[in-house]
Design an enzyme around this catalytic site. Structure first.
Site, PDB file in Angstrom:
ATOM      1  N   ASP A 180      10.485  16.456  71.136  1.00  0.00           N
ATOM      2  CA  ASP A 180      10.295  17.850  70.727  1.00  0.00           C
ATOM      3  C   ASP A 180       9.851  18.509  72.020  1.00  0.00           C
ATOM      4  O   ASP A 180       8.721  18.284  72.471  1.00  0.00           O
ATOM      5  CB  ASP A 180       9.193  17.958  69.656  1.00  0.00           C
ATOM      6  CG  ASP A 180       8.973  19.412  69.249  1.00  0.00           C
ATOM      7  OD1 ASP A 180       9.054  20.285  70.131  1.00  0.00           O
ATOM      8  OD2 ASP A 180       8.730  19.675  68.072  1.00  0.00           O
ATOM      9  N   HIS A 181      10.725  19.289  72.636  1.00  0.00           N
ATOM     10  CA  HIS A 181      10.431  19.698  74.018  1.00  0.00           C
ATOM     11  C   HIS A 181       9.174  20.565  74.111  1.00  0.00           C
ATOM     12  O   HIS A 181       8.598  20.707  75.184  1.00  0.00           O
ATOM     13  CB  HIS A 181      11.643  20.354  74.690  1.00  0.00           C
ATOM     14  CG  HIS A 181      11.886  21.793  74.313  1.00  0.00           C
ATOM     15  ND1 HIS A 181      12.573  22.170  73.196  1.00  0.00           N
ATOM     16  CD2 HIS A 181      11.516  22.939  74.920  1.00  0.00           C
ATOM     17  CE1 HIS A 181      12.627  23.494  73.139  1.00  0.00           C
ATOM     18  NE2 HIS A 181      12.001  23.992  74.165  1.00  0.00           N
ATOM     19  N   HIS A 243       9.043  22.546  66.337  1.00  0.00           N
ATOM     20  CA  HIS A 243       8.110  23.107  67.312  1.00  0.00           C
ATOM     21  C   HIS A 243       6.869  23.717  66.652  1.00  0.00           C
ATOM     22  O   HIS A 243       5.751  23.551  67.118  1.00  0.00           O
ATOM     23  CB  HIS A 243       8.790  24.183  68.160  1.00  0.00           C
ATOM     24  CG  HIS A 243      10.103  23.741  68.757  1.00  0.00           C
ATOM     25  ND1 HIS A 243      10.319  22.466  69.216  1.00  0.00           N
ATOM     26  CD2 HIS A 243      11.267  24.405  68.969  1.00  0.00           C
ATOM     27  CE1 HIS A 243      11.555  22.371  69.697  1.00  0.00           C
ATOM     28  NE2 HIS A 243      12.142  23.533  69.548  1.00  0.00           N
TER      29      HIS A 243
HETATM   30  C1  BG6 Z   1      15.273  25.097  70.523  1.00  0.00           C
HETATM   31  C2  BG6 Z   1      15.959  25.890  69.442  1.00  0.00           C
HETATM   32  O1  BG6 Z   1      14.803  23.867  70.018  1.00  0.00           O
HETATM   33  O2  BG6 Z   1      14.158  25.851  71.026  1.00  0.00           O
HETATM   34  C3  BG6 Z   1      16.398  27.253  69.961  1.00  0.00           C
HETATM   35  O3  BG6 Z   1      17.095  25.162  68.983  1.00  0.00           O
HETATM   36  C4  BG6 Z   1      15.232  27.988  70.596  1.00  0.00           C
HETATM   37  O4  BG6 Z   1      16.947  28.039  68.918  1.00  0.00           O
HETATM   38  C5  BG6 Z   1      14.526  27.092  71.607  1.00  0.00           C
HETATM   39  O5  BG6 Z   1      15.727  29.158  71.226  1.00  0.00           O
HETATM   40  C6  BG6 Z   1      13.267  27.748  72.135  1.00  0.00           C
HETATM   41  O6  BG6 Z   1      12.738  26.974  73.188  1.00  0.00           O
HETATM   42  P1  BG6 Z   1      11.908  27.654  74.352  1.00  0.00           P
HETATM   43  O7  BG6 Z   1      11.433  26.503  75.193  1.00  0.00           O
HETATM   44  O8  BG6 Z   1      12.851  28.574  75.082  1.00  0.00           O
HETATM   45  O9  BG6 Z   1      10.788  28.408  73.695  1.00  0.00           O
END
Ligand code: BG6
Length: 501
Positions: A180-181, A243
């Site tokens: 989960d990045h 997230h």
């Molecule tokens: C991804 C989603 O996991 O996270 C996207 O699939 C979203 O829809 C993105 O835009 C948001 O990530 P970050 O790091 O740009 O906040």
């Protein structure tokens, strides 16, 4: 302190895809430049099409040029390209994986500890693992073998469990790294430290002092080119299930007994499992969904841009109608002694007036209401775009009268000269280090789907047209239906929140 990393090979599936071009390759390069990759470390990029190594290295140069507009160190570049290799994994070749295994036996070029990064279609996660296992590439009898699975891990509880069953035929839990990045973001990792490294917060972090908590993830961006994926997914499954629930877990969990991966995960799992299941009969008071219509969004420097509505974007790509939400807000309760009765309002949306990711904690009314102008205190932990911790307090307005105004104590986390690290860099490093603390345990994934599935099911069954909000607007006012009290309202910005604006 930097942990030592064994000599290893990172096998990057989906290497010519967007994630790899924009984040992974540049991220690996920066790790190399920072001296964080072991001397004996190779990268084997795996793609469908046949590409000669020289052409692949030229392609990598293009990726780095596009990312680092101000240039980069040539010495590091030479070291980096020397680590890089390409393997064509043709889908119509039944022996492709045998050939991959043969390539990887060259231990001089490829250190034998293997980390696989599966940046492929979710339907390919299990087949790739099965193939790797079939040719002995997951065997840990001499060297470690780890597999990183990109998001999403399933599309509901049943599919997540099915994927888990297929993976665990070939892998032990310790070999599986579910990403989960958000957990790689510095400011998300900072939530736990803000809470537990400051003696002033912990005593207040409970139902006796906190009125409610808002977890927000708003984006200015729309769905872009991803219409087909997004329409089959929706805000709830795309952002909330992963997230946002992870951010909630870090915000609300009990203090882990130490910082070992298993201790942190154990507390997150406990927290996620103690979220009260959704009362589907009263869903309309607990969850709200909407879709963006055409409008005007801010594109930086105060400039605006007219943008199409979600349904029009779908039509452009041949999808005629949709009940998929681009805005989702859900009220949650946590059934444990710390949080009994405290609402957690969790929302995410595309095409909002402002992009921000934040945890906003509203404290209860102070025991003494001295003046009418007195507001409740807020603590905001902002993750994006600013990384800051902000405390709003009431202070006397200098002068003859007794009146208060809200002042804010701002603590930007990032200071000039601090390293700026993309979340994927941290996570790839953790993968090679063998540190799973910022990755999801299967119990977390299951708890998250268990919570989300009933809402998805109820929303899918409800065919009534969705509420529309204008792109670039603040939260639709109808979303306020989920609030428990008159004096609860969305905090629409990290800048100001003390009052209803
Ligand atoms: C991804 C989603 O996991 O996270 C996207 O699939 C979203 O829809 C993105 O835009 C948001 O990530 P970050 O790091 O740009 O906040």
């Amino acid at each position: 302190m930097a942990k030592t990393i064994d000599p290893c090979t990172l096998v990057l599936f989906g290497a010519s895809g967007n994630l790899s071009r924009v984040k992974l390759m540049p991220g690996l390069f920066r790790l190399d430049a920072a001296g964080r990759l072991p001397e004996h470390m190779a990268i084997l990029s795996v793609g469908r099409s046949p590409v000669e190594r020289d052409a692949w290295l030229a392609d990598i140069k293009g990726m780095l040029d596009a990312k680092f507009k101000n240039g980069y160190d040539q010495k590091v570049f030479e070291r980096f390209v020397a680590r890089n290799h390409y393997f064509a994994n043709a889908s119509d070749d039944p022996d492709a994986y045998k050939k991959m295994a043969a390539t990887l036996t060259d231990a001089n070029t490829f250190p034998q500890n293997l980390a696989y990064f599966l940046s492929v279609r979710p339907t390919d996660f299990a087949p790739v693992v099965e193939q790797l296992s079939g040719v002995g590439l997951l065997d840990e009898s001499k060297y470690w073998r780890r597999v990183l699975i990109e998001k999403p891990f399933g599309t509901d509880l049943a599919t997540a469990q099915d994927l888990q069953a297929r993976l665990t035929k070939h892998l032990k839990e310790t070999q599986i790294y579910r990403i989960d990045h958000y957990l790689g973001k510095t400011a998300v990792q900072g939530i736990m430290l803000t809470r537990f490294a400051n003696a002033i917060f912990e005593p207040l972090w409970n139902k006796d002092h906190i009125d409610h908590v808002q977890i927000t993830n708003n984006e200015i961006l729309g769905v872009g080119e991803r219409t087909t994926f997004y329409d089959a997914t929706g805000a709830l499954r795309d952002m909330f299930q992963s997230h946002l629930l992870q951010t909630l877990a870090l915000t609300a969990m009990e203090k882990p007994k130490d910082l070992k991966p298993e201790s942190i995960r154990a507390e997150k799992i406990k927290l996620l499992q103690s979220i009260r299941p959704i009362d589907v009969k009263n869903l309309n008071k607990q969850a709200f969904r909407a879709q963006y219509a055409a409008g005007r969004v801010c594109v930086g420097d105060g400039h605006g841009e007219n943008v199409a509505g979600y349904l029009d974007e779908l039509k452009r790509d041949g999808i005629e109608s949709s009940n998929t939400e681009t805005y989702a807000a859900v009220k949650l309760f946590i059934d444990n002694p710390r949080w009994q009765g405290v609402p957690f309002y969790v929302r995410t949306a595309k095409r909002m007036h402002e992009g921000n990711v934040a945890i906003s904690v509203k404290f209860k009314k102070s025991p003494m209401q001295l003046v009418d102008s007195q507001h409740q205190n807020w603590l905001v932990i902002s993750i994006q775009p600013k990384e800051t911790v902000k405390l709003e307090i009431e202070s006397k307005i200098p002068g003859l009268d007794i009146a208060t105004r809200t002042l804010s104590i701002d603590a930007p986390q990032r200071q000039t000269g601090d390293e700026s690290i993309d979340s994927y860099e941290t996570l790839m490093l953790n993968l090679m280090e063998g540190d799973p603390s910022q990755y999801l345990h299967i119990s977390e994934v299951e708890a998250q789907w268990k919570l989300v599935d009933p809402i998805v099911k109820a929303w899918t069954a409800d065919k009534s047209a969705l509420h529309q909000y204008r792109a670039g607007d603040r939260d639709p006012k109808e979303s306020g239906v989920i609030f428990d009290a008159e004096d609860q309202f969305w905090r629409y910005s990290i800048e100001l929140g003390g009052d209803k604006h």
